[in-house]
Design a protein around this motif. Sequence first.
Motif, PDB file in Angstrom:
ATOM      1  N   ARG A 126      35.580  34.409  37.268  1.00 41.11           N
ATOM      2  CA  ARG A 126      35.298  34.944  35.934  1.00 41.11           C
ATOM      3  C   ARG A 126      34.329  34.043  35.180  1.00 41.11           C
ATOM      4  N   LEU A 156      30.655  45.243  38.043  1.00 44.86           N
ATOM      5  CA  LEU A 156      30.797  43.862  37.589  1.00 44.86           C
ATOM      6  C   LEU A 156      32.059  43.700  36.736  1.00 44.86           C
ATOM      7  N   TRP A 181      32.254  46.619  26.453  1.00 44.46           N
ATOM      8  CA  TRP A 181      33.162  45.606  26.991  1.00 44.46           C
ATOM      9  C   TRP A 181      33.962  44.940  25.867  1.00 44.46           C
ATOM     10  N   ALA A 238      35.127  38.143  28.358  1.00 49.51           N
ATOM     11  CA  ALA A 238      33.837  37.908  29.005  1.00 49.51           C
ATOM     12  C   ALA A 238      32.696  38.180  28.033  1.00 49.51           C
ATOM     13  N   ILE A 245      30.850  34.581  36.590  1.00 50.51           N
ATOM     14  CA  ILE A 245      30.259  35.848  36.134  1.00 50.51           C
ATOM     15  C   ILE A 245      29.720  35.692  34.712  1.00 50.51           C
ATOM     16  N   VAL A 246      30.478  35.017  33.863  1.00 51.69           N
ATOM     17  CA  VAL A 246      30.027  34.812  32.484  1.00 51.69           C
ATOM     18  C   VAL A 246      28.813  33.889  32.450  1.00 51.69           C
ATOM     19  N   CYS A 293      39.353  39.214  39.638  1.00 53.33           N
ATOM     20  CA  CYS A 293      39.169  37.857  40.166  1.00 53.33           C
ATOM     21  C   CYS A 293      39.862  36.782  39.340  1.00 53.33           C
ATOM     22  N   LEU A 325      37.829  42.590  29.364  1.00 56.30           N
ATOM     23  CA  LEU A 325      36.384  42.354  29.338  1.00 56.30           C
ATOM     24  C   LEU A 325      35.897  41.801  28.002  1.00 56.30           C
ATOM     25  N   SER A 344      40.081  32.813  37.550  1.00 57.45           N
ATOM     26  CA  SER A 344      39.333  32.229  36.436  1.00 57.45           C
ATOM     27  C   SER A 344      38.030  31.571  36.885  1.00 57.45           C
ATOM     28  N   TYR A 360      35.220  41.361  37.635  1.00 53.22           N
ATOM     29  CA  TYR A 360      35.715  40.377  36.670  1.00 53.22           C
ATOM     30  C   TYR A 360      37.225  40.531  36.486  1.00 53.22           C
ATOM     31  N   LYS A 361      37.693  41.752  36.354  1.00 55.39           N
ATOM     32  CA  LYS A 361      39.125  41.993  36.137  1.00 55.39           C
ATOM     33  C   LYS A 361      39.976  41.595  37.343  1.00 55.39           C
TER      34      LYS A 361
END
Length: 193
Positions: free
Chosen positions: A136, A124, A160, A169, A139-140, A131, A166, A133, A128-129
């Motif tokens: 991201r 995950l 993180w 996030a 995901i959040v 992809c 991270l 915004s 996140y890194k």
Amino acid sequence: MSDSLREIISRLWTTPENAEWTPKVDVVPLSDIQRWMASSDIEILGFTHHLVSNRRFRIEPPVSLPDYIEFTKHYCERCLRENPDGEWSDTRYSAGWDLVNIFASLWKDSSVPRPVLTDLKTWLGQLYKQCDSQIRTCIVQATLEHLFEQKDIRNFFSDWAKDDVLAVAHQEASEWYEGGGTSPLGGPPFVPD
């Protein structure tokens, strides 16, 4: 041999017009599940994702936990990246929510080796890194905020906060529980045998 979604559904279900579907079989061979898990068709992947957690069917022999995790990562990553709007495939946000329930149910299951959870967390974080915004944010909002409601899971993700990318996030997801956000977690998407 490649199956179409219509053929797969026809093998497993009686699908009357304007009525509830009923299963035609109780058992689905693992070889079929594995073939469908390897499909490039996101609708077949979505159908398979839902089928694996459908208690009306027994998969023989059962899907192994490592195979289930690899499939889940592959399918959810496709959904997060592609944001499909199909009949069976999950949108970006519904896939993110599925990840919450999958992670939380695995977390609650003491028989699940903790490295499985570390692998999901690492995957995950890498996603996140990589992809943009929009992904991201999904995901959040769809995954991390709800996972972080559980103190033990939040602590599991504490590393993180020390990562340059991270940390954003982690901070954004922490604002949800700090503000009193709550949601039900950990439905039973998968129980390995």
